[in-house]
Design an enzyme around this catalytic site. Sequence first.
Site, PDB file in Angstrom:
ATOM      1  CG  HIS A 216      -2.334   0.432   0.909  1.00  0.00           C
ATOM      2  ND1 HIS A 216      -2.894   1.569   1.434  1.00  0.00           N
ATOM      3  CD2 HIS A 216      -3.288  -0.128   0.121  1.00  0.00           C
ATOM      4  CE1 HIS A 216      -4.135   1.696   0.989  1.00  0.00           C
ATOM      5  NE2 HIS A 216      -4.402   0.679   0.192  1.00  0.00           N
TER       6      HIS A 216
ATOM      7  CG  HIS B 129      -6.611  -0.675  -8.010  1.00  0.00           C
ATOM      8  ND1 HIS B 129      -7.340   0.465  -7.722  1.00  0.00           N
ATOM      9  CD2 HIS B 129      -6.207  -1.167  -6.816  1.00  0.00           C
ATOM     10  CE1 HIS B 129      -7.361   0.664  -6.419  1.00  0.00           C
ATOM     11  NE2 HIS B 129      -6.689  -0.318  -5.842  1.00  0.00           N
TER      12      HIS B 129
END
Length: 382
Positions: free
Chosen positions: A185, A285
Amino acid sequence: MKITKITTYRLPPRWMFLKIETDEGIVGWGEPVIEGRARTVEAAVHELSDYLIGQDPARINDIWQVLYRAGFYRGGPILMSAIAGIDQALWDIKGKALGVPVYQLLGGLVRDKIKAYSWVGGDRPSEVIAGIKKLTEIGFDTFKLNGCEEMGIIDNSRKVDAAVAVVAEIREAFGNSIEFGLDFHGRVDAPMAKILIKELEPYRPLFIEEPVLAEQAEYYPRLAAQTHLPIAAGERMFSRFDFKRVLADGGLAIIQPDLSHAGGITECFKIAAMAEAYDVALAPHCPLGPIALASCLHLDFVARNAVLQEQSMGIHYNKGAELLDYVINKEDFAMTDGHFYPLNKPGLGVEINEELVIERSKNAPDWRNPVWRYPDGAVAEW
């Protein structure tokens, strides 16, 4: 056919839908949003609408170029997300007008199904293991997990050991019956990313996602050179020009453009082709809503290098609405053995419950991601 009206709907949990109407009664839907900045993207959509009203929606390429190039300043998450949702809606209109699904307009199917993966949350290994078990019961065998919590530029061995212990326990519980990617992340800086990736290698994750932020993309080839694990990134890259640099520099095995952030279907189709030329896989994504997912699926089914599709069913962000709550034709999104199949209705193939959208948009929350801090008070990456 001419574009007559553009309407936006901010919706729970953290989405925004866009409707483009035409003088022939054909309507297209898109999903332009930056999570946590929906109002800003909404303002950009309406600012761009000046270029759209009265135009022929079939001229998708020309409209895209106008939206991107008519302003002296361009690119970035807000503008490219606004363009993305508009672009999705235009493809939806064109497919409906011609009576074919979008994948046919892009050249037709290159595969018959695409493997989906599911994000699994949880702060403790037992919670993650329970979440994986629940999802395996409905056919999933591929997952994405948080690779770590916040981590300092230089952090202690206890932090590394804690991250590795979670992964070790999951691998011990399931062996090789599942695969999982680990999402850093962008929380980890280059010095600790090197250490953490090395420590995680014995557990053979499917990929390491965003080991460092896209702003530090020069480290992707350096990190890739020290490991056999595939490196993935791309959710915070917003155009083919962003991807051009990382593909040329090497290091990424998987790119993850977001079709609601990176210029929509038109731009991501080009990004996928660029990646194929570099022998890099595509895994769009998509922790967002059904229109974004439908757009991703049409790309997956025409891009030879597509390998995985993220989807948000059951994701912890979905408070107040689930992935298919606003969809009438839920059955078309059904998965078998963890795979999606082509959406065969004209356009994007997602039928939106407009009445519910209008009702739920009246009290849409302003979602924000949390602000994390290190023990010394400095702001950490979330």
